[in-house]
Structure formats: structure tokens, C-alpha cells
Design a protein around this motif. Structure first.
Motif, PDB file in Angstrom:
ATOM      1  N   ILE A  80      43.941  56.075  36.134  1.00 24.56           N
ATOM      2  CA  ILE A  80      43.368  57.297  35.572  1.00 24.56           C
ATOM      3  C   ILE A  80      42.110  57.701  36.336  1.00 24.56           C
ATOM      4  CG2 ILE A  80      42.185  58.221  33.529  1.00 24.56           C
ATOM      5  CD1 ILE A  80      44.237  56.640  31.843  1.00 24.56           C
ATOM      6  N   VAL A  81      41.252  56.737  36.626  1.00 19.34           N
ATOM      7  CA  VAL A  81      40.025  57.045  37.367  1.00 19.34           C
ATOM      8  C   VAL A  81      40.347  57.597  38.750  1.00 19.34           C
ATOM      9  CG1 VAL A  81      37.993  56.001  38.450  1.00 19.34           C
ATOM     10  CG2 VAL A  81      38.572  55.437  36.098  1.00 19.34           C
ATOM     11  N   ALA A  95      51.106  48.977  36.885  1.00 17.72           N
ATOM     12  CA  ALA A  95      51.073  48.857  35.426  1.00 17.72           C
ATOM     13  C   ALA A  95      52.478  48.710  34.866  1.00 17.72           C
ATOM     14  CB  ALA A  95      50.381  50.074  34.817  1.00 17.72           C
ATOM     15  N   SER A 151      46.399  42.977  32.719  1.00 17.26           N
ATOM     16  CA  SER A 151      46.649  43.669  33.989  1.00 17.26           C
ATOM     17  C   SER A 151      47.165  45.083  33.752  1.00 17.26           C
ATOM     18  CB  SER A 151      47.661  42.894  34.827  1.00 17.26           C
ATOM     19  OG  SER A 151      47.146  41.650  35.184  1.00 17.26           O
ATOM     20  N   VAL A 194      46.355  47.022  31.251  1.00 13.17           N
ATOM     21  CA  VAL A 194      45.187  47.837  30.889  1.00 13.17           C
ATOM     22  C   VAL A 194      44.351  48.156  32.132  1.00 13.17           C
ATOM     23  CG1 VAL A 194      43.044  47.846  29.565  1.00 13.17           C
ATOM     24  CG2 VAL A 194      45.126  46.936  28.547  1.00 13.17           C
ATOM     25  N   PHE A 195      44.162  47.175  32.996  1.00 14.01           N
ATOM     26  CA  PHE A 195      43.388  47.398  34.219  1.00 14.01           C
ATOM     27  C   PHE A 195      44.042  48.448  35.104  1.00 14.01           C
ATOM     28  CE2 PHE A 195      43.025  46.416  38.751  1.00 14.01           C
ATOM     29  CZ  PHE A 195      41.683  46.674  38.938  1.00 14.01           C
ATOM     30  N   HIS A 201      43.100  59.025  39.709  1.00 17.04           N
ATOM     31  CA  HIS A 201      43.767  60.324  39.567  1.00 17.04           C
ATOM     32  C   HIS A 201      42.747  61.443  39.341  1.00 17.04           C
ATOM     33  CE1 HIS A 201      47.966  61.853  38.578  1.00 17.04           C
ATOM     34  NE2 HIS A 201      47.205  62.918  38.730  1.00 17.04           N
ATOM     35  N   ILE A 222      46.256  50.798  34.381  1.00 19.09           N
ATOM     36  CA  ILE A 222      46.259  52.142  33.793  1.00 19.09           C
ATOM     37  C   ILE A 222      44.872  52.765  33.883  1.00 19.09           C
ATOM     38  CG2 ILE A 222      46.474  53.423  31.629  1.00 19.09           C
ATOM     39  CD1 ILE A 222      48.848  51.648  30.952  1.00 19.09           C
ATOM     40  N   GLY A 223      43.835  51.985  33.565  1.00 22.75           N
ATOM     41  CA  GLY A 223      42.469  52.508  33.651  1.00 22.75           C
ATOM     42  C   GLY A 223      42.083  52.891  35.065  1.00 22.75           C
ATOM     43  N   GLY A 224      42.396  52.017  36.027  1.00 22.96           N
ATOM     44  CA  GLY A 224      42.101  52.326  37.428  1.00 22.96           C
ATOM     45  C   GLY A 224      42.892  53.518  37.923  1.00 22.96           C
ATOM     46  N   TYR A 246      49.748  53.030  38.858  1.00 27.90           N
ATOM     47  CA  TYR A 246      50.695  53.271  37.764  1.00 27.90           C
ATOM     48  C   TYR A 246      51.952  52.412  37.933  1.00 27.90           C
ATOM     49  CZ  TYR A 246      47.848  57.407  36.716  1.00 27.90           C
ATOM     50  OH  TYR A 246      46.819  58.255  36.412  1.00 27.90           O
TER      51      TYR A 246
END
Length: 75
Positions: A58-59, A22, A49, A51-52, A61, A54-56, A19
Motif C-alpha cells: 500500500i505504501v 502477500a 508476513s 500483514v507486512f 502504491h 500488504i502494508g508495504g 501484493y
């Protein structure tokens, strides 16, 4: 909910690092957009970057906060 194990705590730690990454990428992307315009390649790269990260995040978390059962064989 039971206490998360060591690997889940690592996962939460790295989720927060993602986070932060990001937010840093968003700041750098905004700076490049201000300096060079929105159509420059660094803006696109840092936006991807964001988007990457934030997606990583979330996963990681979700993995860290999951209530996992104990699958060890009790003897």
C-alpha cells in the motif's frame, strides 16, 4: 495527471510484487494451518508476513501514484 517518473514506476512494480508476496504468504500460512494447526509458529510467522507485505504494498502504491510537483530549479 502527469506521467509518473522512473522511480514511481519502480515503486508501482514493487508494490505489485509485495501484493504477490502477500498472496503467497497467505497460501503458505493456510497450508501450514491445515497441516499443523492454527497454533503453530509457522502460521503466525506467515500471517505476520501477510500483514507486512500488504502494508508495504500500500505504501509503495501510494508513492507510485502520487502527483508529485517538479521541484527542480529552472535556469
Amino acid at each position: 495527471m502527469k506521467r509518473p517518473n522512473r522511480y514511481q514506476r519502480f515503486s508501482i512494480f514493487f508494490a505489485y510484487l509485495f501484493y504477490l508476496g502477500a498472496m503467497a504468504s497467505l497460501g503458505v500460512s493456510g497450508w501450514f494451518a491445515w497441516q499443523q494447526g492454527m497454533n503453530s509458529p509457522p502460521v503466525a510467522a506467515f500471517a505476520a508476513s501477510v500483514v507486512f507485505f500488504i502494508g508495504g504494498g500500500i505504501v509503495l502504491h501510494v508513492m507510485g501514484r502520487a502527483n508529485l510537483p517538479d521541484l527542480r530549479v529552472n535556469r
